[in-house]
Scaffold this motif. Structure first.
Motif, PDB file in Angstrom:
ATOM      1  N   LEU A  93      32.792  56.939 -20.545  1.00  0.00           N
ATOM      2  CA  LEU A  93      33.965  57.234 -21.359  1.00  0.00           C
ATOM      3  C   LEU A  93      34.095  56.241 -22.514  1.00  0.00           C
ATOM      4  O   LEU A  93      34.364  56.641 -23.656  1.00  0.00           O
ATOM      5  CB  LEU A  93      35.218  57.205 -20.488  1.00  0.00           C
ATOM      6  N   MET A  94      33.896  54.961 -22.249  1.00  0.00           N
ATOM      7  CA  MET A  94      33.964  53.967 -23.314  1.00  0.00           C
ATOM      8  C   MET A  94      32.864  54.187 -24.341  1.00  0.00           C
ATOM      9  O   MET A  94      33.072  54.030 -25.551  1.00  0.00           O
ATOM     10  CB  MET A  94      33.879  52.557 -22.717  1.00  0.00           C
ATOM     11  N   SER A  96      31.430  57.068 -25.087  1.00  0.00           N
ATOM     12  CA  SER A  96      31.727  58.259 -25.879  1.00  0.00           C
ATOM     13  C   SER A  96      32.786  57.978 -26.941  1.00  0.00           C
ATOM     14  O   SER A  96      32.768  58.581 -28.016  1.00  0.00           O
ATOM     15  CB  SER A  96      32.196  59.391 -24.949  1.00  0.00           C
ATOM     16  N   LYS A  97      33.711  57.060 -26.658  1.00  0.00           N
ATOM     17  CA  LYS A  97      34.707  56.702 -27.656  1.00  0.00           C
ATOM     18  C   LYS A  97      34.127  55.803 -28.745  1.00  0.00           C
ATOM     19  O   LYS A  97      34.633  55.786 -29.875  1.00  0.00           O
ATOM     20  CB  LYS A  97      35.896  56.002 -26.983  1.00  0.00           C
ATOM     21  N   HIS A 101      31.988  55.485 -34.063  1.00  0.00           N
ATOM     22  CA  HIS A 101      31.872  54.266 -34.880  1.00  0.00           C
ATOM     23  C   HIS A 101      30.416  53.848 -35.048  1.00  0.00           C
ATOM     24  O   HIS A 101      30.018  53.382 -36.127  1.00  0.00           O
ATOM     25  CB  HIS A 101      32.675  53.146 -34.230  1.00  0.00           C
ATOM     26  N   TYR A 181      38.325  54.987 -37.882  1.00  0.00           N
ATOM     27  CA  TYR A 181      39.234  53.897 -37.536  1.00  0.00           C
ATOM     28  C   TYR A 181      39.860  53.365 -38.825  1.00  0.00           C
ATOM     29  O   TYR A 181      39.297  52.483 -39.480  1.00  0.00           O
ATOM     30  CB  TYR A 181      38.493  52.783 -36.793  1.00  0.00           C
TER      31      TYR A 181
END
Length: 229
Positions: A93-94, A96-97, A101, A181
């Motif tokens: 999950l981390m 994929s986030k 970036h 971001y």
């Protein structure tokens, strides 16, 4: 002697009856599966026979299955994921986030007003090219609305560099878009600044000094002590 043996057998029988009763109270009875023909399927309770269905199980097999379900349990009801499954899901999950970036080239990755990569941008480009085979999303070039045509020029340079490195990248995969971001807002920056100033002011009272700052690892006035001898 016979009375003693009789009492012993009676106590053993009462103990066994109590255990069976406690077992019956602790777990509800398991229904006995039917003994008739079963529908056609890949798995059945008995061997498959010609003409469909399965062979009826004997009374002994039925009792054995009921005993195993009651005292051992059904293995399908106790399936647990392997060790580290949930930790791996958290890492995925981390990752994929962070992927948007990792596959975005920002304005700071290019030299000002040109389509050439800066030293930091060249490092990011090499990492991105090495990870591109495991990424199914687009490669984003940060737009620059105040400089028309600059983002399009940078996009063409990135496509040419990726294809020149032997990577099978179609031009449509490299797109122009805003930064994923955008950063903090101005009103938040004021609060963060005040918090940092407050923490710096409280630091000497909240934390002890290091041994080097306390002059002599806990010894105060080491020079005067040497002179008094």
């Amino acid at each position: 002697m016979r009375r003693v043996r009789g009492k012993f057998h009676w106590r053993v029988g009462a103990l066994a009856t109590g255990l069976l009763t406690a077992t019956a109270w602790a777990q509800p009875p398991v229904p006995i599966p039917p003994t008739g023909p079963m529908p056609v399927g890949p798995v059945g309770p008995g061997p498959m026979v010609r003409g469909g269905g399965s062979a009826p199980r004997t009374a002994r097999e039925i009792r054995h299955q009921a005993w195993a379900d009651t005292f051992i349990g059904r293995p399908a009801d106790f399936v647990e994921p392997p060790v580290g499954y949930y930790l791996r899901e958290n890492f995925n999950l981390m990752r994929s986030k962070a992927d948007p970036h990792r596959f975005t080239l920002y304005r700071t990755d290019f030299l000002e007003g040109t389509d050439r990569l800066s030293p930091v941008g060249a490092t990011r480009f090499n990492l991105m090219a090495a990870r591109l085979s495991g990424w199914m999303g687009p490669v984003v070039i940060e737009w620059s609305p105040e400089h028309p045509g600059l983002a399009e020029s940078r996009r063409g340079a990135v496509v040419a560099a990726l294809q020149g490195a032997g990577l099978p990248v179609v031009p449509e995969r490299v797109v122009i878009g805003p930064s994923p971001y955008p950063g903090g807002y101005g009103e938040d920056a004021v609060n963060y600044h005040n918090v940092m100033i407050l923490r710096d002011a409280k630091a000497p009272n909240s934390y002890t000094l290091s041994p080097i700052s306390s002059s002599g690892f806990g010894f105060s006035g080491g020079g005067s002590g040497g002179g008094s001898q």
